[in-house]
Design a protein around this motif. Structure first.
Motif, PDB file in Angstrom:
ATOM      1  N   ASP A   3       0.849  -1.185   0.000  1.00 32.66           N
ATOM      2  CA  ASP A   3       0.000   0.000   0.000  1.00 32.66           C
ATOM      3  C   ASP A   3       0.892   1.245   0.000  1.00 32.66           C
ATOM      4  OD1 ASP A   3      -2.229   1.610   0.159  1.00 32.66           O
ATOM      5  OD2 ASP A   3      -2.365   1.464   2.336  1.00 32.66           O
ATOM      6  N   TYR A   4       1.038   1.862  -1.179  1.00 30.60           N
ATOM      7  CA  TYR A   4       1.865   3.060  -1.304  1.00 30.60           C
ATOM      8  C   TYR A   4       0.975   4.289  -1.285  1.00 30.60           C
ATOM      9  CZ  TYR A   4       5.265  -0.403  -2.729  1.00 30.60           C
ATOM     10  OH  TYR A   4       6.077  -1.508  -2.755  1.00 30.60           O
ATOM     11  N   LYS A   5       1.472   5.363  -0.697  1.00 38.27           N
ATOM     12  CA  LYS A   5       0.714   6.614  -0.574  1.00 38.27           C
ATOM     13  C   LYS A   5       0.270   7.111  -1.951  1.00 38.27           C
ATOM     14  CE  LYS A   5       2.955  10.486   0.423  1.00 38.27           C
ATOM     15  NZ  LYS A   5       3.759  11.432   1.190  1.00 38.27           N
ATOM     16  N   ASP A   6       1.174   7.070  -2.936  1.00 43.24           N
ATOM     17  CA  ASP A   6       0.894   7.537  -4.297  1.00 43.24           C
ATOM     18  C   ASP A   6       1.614   6.608  -5.271  1.00 43.24           C
ATOM     19  OD1 ASP A   6       0.520   8.852  -6.693  1.00 43.24           O
ATOM     20  OD2 ASP A   6       1.484  10.713  -6.060  1.00 43.24           O
ATOM     21  N   PRO A   7       0.983   5.486  -5.648  1.00 37.22           N
ATOM     22  CA  PRO A   7       1.654   4.499  -6.506  1.00 37.22           C
ATOM     23  C   PRO A   7       2.165   5.078  -7.831  1.00 37.22           C
ATOM     24  CG  PRO A   7      -0.383   3.599  -5.620  1.00 37.22           C
ATOM     25  CD  PRO A   7      -0.365   5.052  -5.254  1.00 37.22           C
ATOM     26  N   GLU A   8       1.502   6.086  -8.357  1.00 34.02           N
ATOM     27  CA  GLU A   8       1.941   6.691  -9.619  1.00 34.02           C
ATOM     28  C   GLU A   8       3.268   7.453  -9.441  1.00 34.02           C
ATOM     29  OE1 GLU A   8       2.358   7.805 -13.514  1.00 34.02           O
ATOM     30  OE2 GLU A   8       1.099   6.233 -12.678  1.00 34.02           O
ATOM     31  N   ASN A   9       3.564   7.866  -8.233  1.00 35.94           N
ATOM     32  CA  ASN A   9       4.810   8.587  -7.960  1.00 35.94           C
ATOM     33  C   ASN A   9       5.689   7.834  -6.963  1.00 35.94           C
ATOM     34  OD1 ASN A   9       4.762  11.074  -9.615  1.00 35.94           O
ATOM     35  ND2 ASN A   9       2.798  11.316  -8.579  1.00 35.94           N
ATOM     36  N   THR A  10       5.666   6.505  -7.084  1.00 39.88           N
ATOM     37  CA  THR A  10       6.514   5.634  -6.281  1.00 39.88           C
ATOM     38  C   THR A  10       7.296   4.732  -7.229  1.00 39.88           C
ATOM     39  OG1 THR A  10       4.932   5.646  -4.459  1.00 39.88           O
ATOM     40  CG2 THR A  10       6.545   3.860  -4.476  1.00 39.88           C
ATOM     41  N   ILE A  11       8.605   4.681  -7.036  1.00 34.85           N
ATOM     42  CA  ILE A  11       9.492   3.850  -7.857  1.00 34.85           C
ATOM     43  C   ILE A  11       9.922   2.642  -7.033  1.00 34.85           C
ATOM     44  CG2 ILE A  11      11.790   3.760  -8.948  1.00 34.85           C
ATOM     45  CD1 ILE A  11       9.815   5.418 -10.570  1.00 34.85           C
ATOM     46  N   LEU A  12       9.910   1.476  -7.652  1.00 33.29           N
ATOM     47  CA  LEU A  12      10.390   0.237  -7.039  1.00 33.29           C
ATOM     48  C   LEU A  12      11.663  -0.172  -7.776  1.00 33.29           C
ATOM     49  CD1 LEU A  12       6.971  -1.642  -6.826  1.00 33.29           C
ATOM     50  CD2 LEU A  12       8.055  -0.190  -5.096  1.00 33.29           C
ATOM     51  N   MET A  13      12.788  -0.033  -7.108  1.00 31.87           N
ATOM     52  CA  MET A  13      14.085  -0.358  -7.697  1.00 31.87           C
ATOM     53  C   MET A  13      14.579  -1.659  -7.082  1.00 31.87           C
ATOM     54  SD  MET A  13      17.669   1.770  -7.356  1.00 31.87           S
ATOM     55  CE  MET A  13      16.957   3.244  -8.025  1.00 31.87           C
ATOM     56  N   GLU A  14      14.729  -2.660  -7.914  1.00 33.95           N
ATOM     57  CA  GLU A  14      15.183  -3.962  -7.448  1.00 33.95           C
ATOM     58  C   GLU A  14      16.707  -4.028  -7.531  1.00 33.95           C
ATOM     59  OE1 GLU A  14      14.333  -7.258  -5.483  1.00 33.95           O
ATOM     60  OE2 GLU A  14      12.754  -5.970  -6.280  1.00 33.95           O
ATOM     61  N   LEU A  15      17.357  -4.221  -6.368  1.00 31.16           N
ATOM     62  CA  LEU A  15      18.812  -4.386  -6.301  1.00 31.16           C
ATOM     63  C   LEU A  15      19.123  -5.819  -5.883  1.00 31.16           C
ATOM     64  CD1 LEU A  15      19.897  -1.049  -4.542  1.00 31.16           C
ATOM     65  CD2 LEU A  15      19.631  -1.526  -6.986  1.00 31.16           C
ATOM     66  N   LYS A  16      20.395  -6.177  -5.871  1.00 33.40           N
ATOM     67  CA  LYS A  16      20.781  -7.563  -5.582  1.00 33.40           C
ATOM     68  C   LYS A  16      20.293  -8.033  -4.218  1.00 33.40           C
ATOM     69  CE  LYS A  16      25.407  -6.806  -3.601  1.00 33.40           C
ATOM     70  NZ  LYS A  16      25.471  -5.381  -3.380  1.00 33.40           N
ATOM     71  N   ASP A  17      20.185  -7.107  -3.250  1.00 37.67           N
ATOM     72  CA  ASP A  17      19.807  -7.487  -1.898  1.00 37.67           C
ATOM     73  C   ASP A  17      18.334  -7.255  -1.572  1.00 37.67           C
ATOM     74  OD1 ASP A  17      22.417  -8.333  -1.137  1.00 37.67           O
ATOM     75  OD2 ASP A  17      22.998  -6.233  -0.906  1.00 37.67           O
ATOM     76  N   GLY A  18      17.587  -6.629  -2.482  1.00 37.40           N
ATOM     77  CA  GLY A  18      16.179  -6.390  -2.207  1.00 37.40           C
ATOM     78  C   GLY A  18      15.658  -5.141  -2.897  1.00 37.40           C
ATOM     79  N   VAL A 131      16.728  17.865  -6.409  1.00 40.98           N
ATOM     80  CA  VAL A 131      16.257  16.759  -5.575  1.00 40.98           C
ATOM     81  C   VAL A 131      14.859  16.412  -6.072  1.00 40.98           C
ATOM     82  CG1 VAL A 131      15.567  16.035  -3.251  1.00 40.98           C
ATOM     83  CG2 VAL A 131      17.559  17.521  -3.550  1.00 40.98           C
ATOM     84  N   TYR A 132      14.648  15.123  -6.411  1.00 38.46           N
ATOM     85  CA  TYR A 132      13.311  14.775  -6.916  1.00 38.46           C
ATOM     86  C   TYR A 132      12.745  13.475  -6.362  1.00 38.46           C
ATOM     87  CZ  TYR A 132      15.672  11.946 -10.557  1.00 38.46           C
ATOM     88  OH  TYR A 132      16.447  11.042 -11.241  1.00 38.46           O
ATOM     89  N   GLY A 133      13.364  12.959  -5.320  1.00 36.36           N
ATOM     90  CA  GLY A 133      12.825  11.765  -4.692  1.00 36.36           C
ATOM     91  C   GLY A 133      13.533  11.483  -3.384  1.00 36.36           C
ATOM     92  N   ARG A 134      12.962  10.514  -2.639  1.00 35.20           N
ATOM     93  CA  ARG A 134      13.605  10.080  -1.392  1.00 35.20           C
ATOM     94  C   ARG A 134      13.277   8.609  -1.168  1.00 35.20           C
ATOM     95  NH1 ARG A 134       9.641  13.690   1.041  1.00 35.20           N
ATOM     96  NH2 ARG A 134      11.312  15.173   1.329  1.00 35.20           N
ATOM     97  N   VAL A 135      14.266   7.892  -0.665  1.00 34.57           N
ATOM     98  CA  VAL A 135      14.084   6.477  -0.328  1.00 34.57           C
ATOM     99  C   VAL A 135      13.210   6.400   0.915  1.00 34.57           C
ATOM    100  CG1 VAL A 135      15.257   4.367   0.425  1.00 34.57           C
ATOM    101  CG2 VAL A 135      16.288   5.812  -1.360  1.00 34.57           C
ATOM    102  N   THR A 136      12.115   5.644   0.825  1.00 39.05           N
ATOM    103  CA  THR A 136      11.234   5.470   1.978  1.00 39.05           C
ATOM    104  C   THR A 136      11.414   4.105   2.636  1.00 39.05           C
ATOM    105  OG1 THR A 136       9.411   4.741   0.563  1.00 39.05           O
ATOM    106  CG2 THR A 136       9.515   7.100   1.104  1.00 39.05           C
ATOM    107  N   SER A 137      11.971   3.155   1.904  1.00 39.25           N
ATOM    108  CA  SER A 137      12.355   1.869   2.501  1.00 39.25           C
ATOM    109  C   SER A 137      13.402   1.205   1.610  1.00 39.25           C
ATOM    110  CB  SER A 137      11.140   0.948   2.708  1.00 39.25           C
ATOM    111  OG  SER A 137      10.661   0.451   1.504  1.00 39.25           O
ATOM    112  N   GLY A 138      14.231   0.390   2.239  1.00 38.85           N
ATOM    113  CA  GLY A 138      15.272  -0.326   1.507  1.00 38.85           C
ATOM    114  C   GLY A 138      16.605   0.396   1.439  1.00 38.85           C
ATOM    115  N   MET A 139      16.813   1.417   2.264  1.00 40.27           N
ATOM    116  CA  MET A 139      18.081   2.145   2.230  1.00 40.27           C
ATOM    117  C   MET A 139      19.254   1.229   2.575  1.00 40.27           C
ATOM    118  SD  MET A 139      19.273   5.086   1.376  1.00 40.27           S
ATOM    119  CE  MET A 139      20.944   5.756   1.444  1.00 40.27           C
ATOM    120  N   GLU A 140      18.986   0.173   3.349  1.00 38.55           N
ATOM    121  CA  GLU A 140      20.059  -0.774   3.665  1.00 38.55           C
ATOM    122  C   GLU A 140      20.583  -1.452   2.397  1.00 38.55           C
ATOM    123  OE1 GLU A 140      16.163  -3.145   4.182  1.00 38.55           O
ATOM    124  OE2 GLU A 140      16.849  -1.083   4.516  1.00 38.55           O
ATOM    125  N   HIS A 141      19.730  -1.596   1.368  1.00 36.55           N
ATOM    126  CA  HIS A 141      20.163  -2.188   0.103  1.00 36.55           C
ATOM    127  C   HIS A 141      21.032  -1.200  -0.685  1.00 36.55           C
ATOM    128  CE1 HIS A 141      17.389  -5.185   1.329  1.00 36.55           C
ATOM    129  NE2 HIS A 141      16.312  -4.516   0.969  1.00 36.55           N
TER     130      HIS A 141
END
Length: 166
Positions: A3-18, A131-141
């Motif tokens: 459940d994303y606040k604004d799915p149209e303005n949310t990016i999902l970036m898949e990295l090796k760890d998640g 500045v045009y975005g911010r990581v909201t989860s997965g910064m450990e990746h």
């Protein structure tokens, strides 16, 4: 689907760890956000390497022109997309840890497809890079991305999608 606040303005970036979830700041930098979504939707970011990763500073990627050519990775960081460059959209949003900034040349209006994610607060970049975005989860990746300029064995963005499409 999450459940994303604004799915149209949310990016999902898949990295090796998640997965890294990025909230785009469409109200702050609409042209940069639209470009990222356009390149993500066309698959151009998929498989692009992190070509400049400086410990304590940032991880840079997004060279869709040169960032997938394993035989020629020394060129990564010198190109963009086939779309026109973007005008600067500088704002008062600080370059804090986890923010997404538009990479560019000396010309403030030269951003295209490349971007960086700040490992730490880099306020010396404020009002000089969009500045045009911010990581909201997965910064450990993001923190786990291999360092180097360029890294000997660079990590890559496995896939980049708009959450509304996932």
């Amino acid at each position: 689907m999450a459940d994303y606040k604004d799915p149209e303005n949310t990016i999902l970036m898949e990295l090796k760890d998640g997965t890294v979830v990025i909230e785009l700041l469409h109200d702050i930098a609409p042209k940069h956000c639209e470009r990222m979504k356009e390149l993500a939707r066309s698959g151009q970011y998929d498989g692009v390497v992190f070509h400049r990763v400086i410990d304590g500073f940032m991880a840079q990627t997004g060279d869709v022109q040169h960032g997938k050519d394993a035989a020629n990775l020394r060129m990564a960081g010198t190109g963009g997309s086939d779309l026109p460059n973007l005008p600067a959209e500088f704002s008062g949003i600080p370059h804090d840890r986890g923010t997404l900034g538009a990479a560019r040349s000396q010309n403030p209006d030269s951003a295209n497809s490349q971007f960086f994610i700040n490992f730490s607060d880099n306020h010396f970049l404020n009002r000089q890079y969009t500045v045009y975005g911010r990581v909201t989860s997965g910064m450990e990746h993001v923190d786990a991305i291999t360092r180097g300029e360029p890294p000997a064995s660079p990590d890559l963005m496995i896939s980049v999608k708009v959450a509304a499409d996932a």
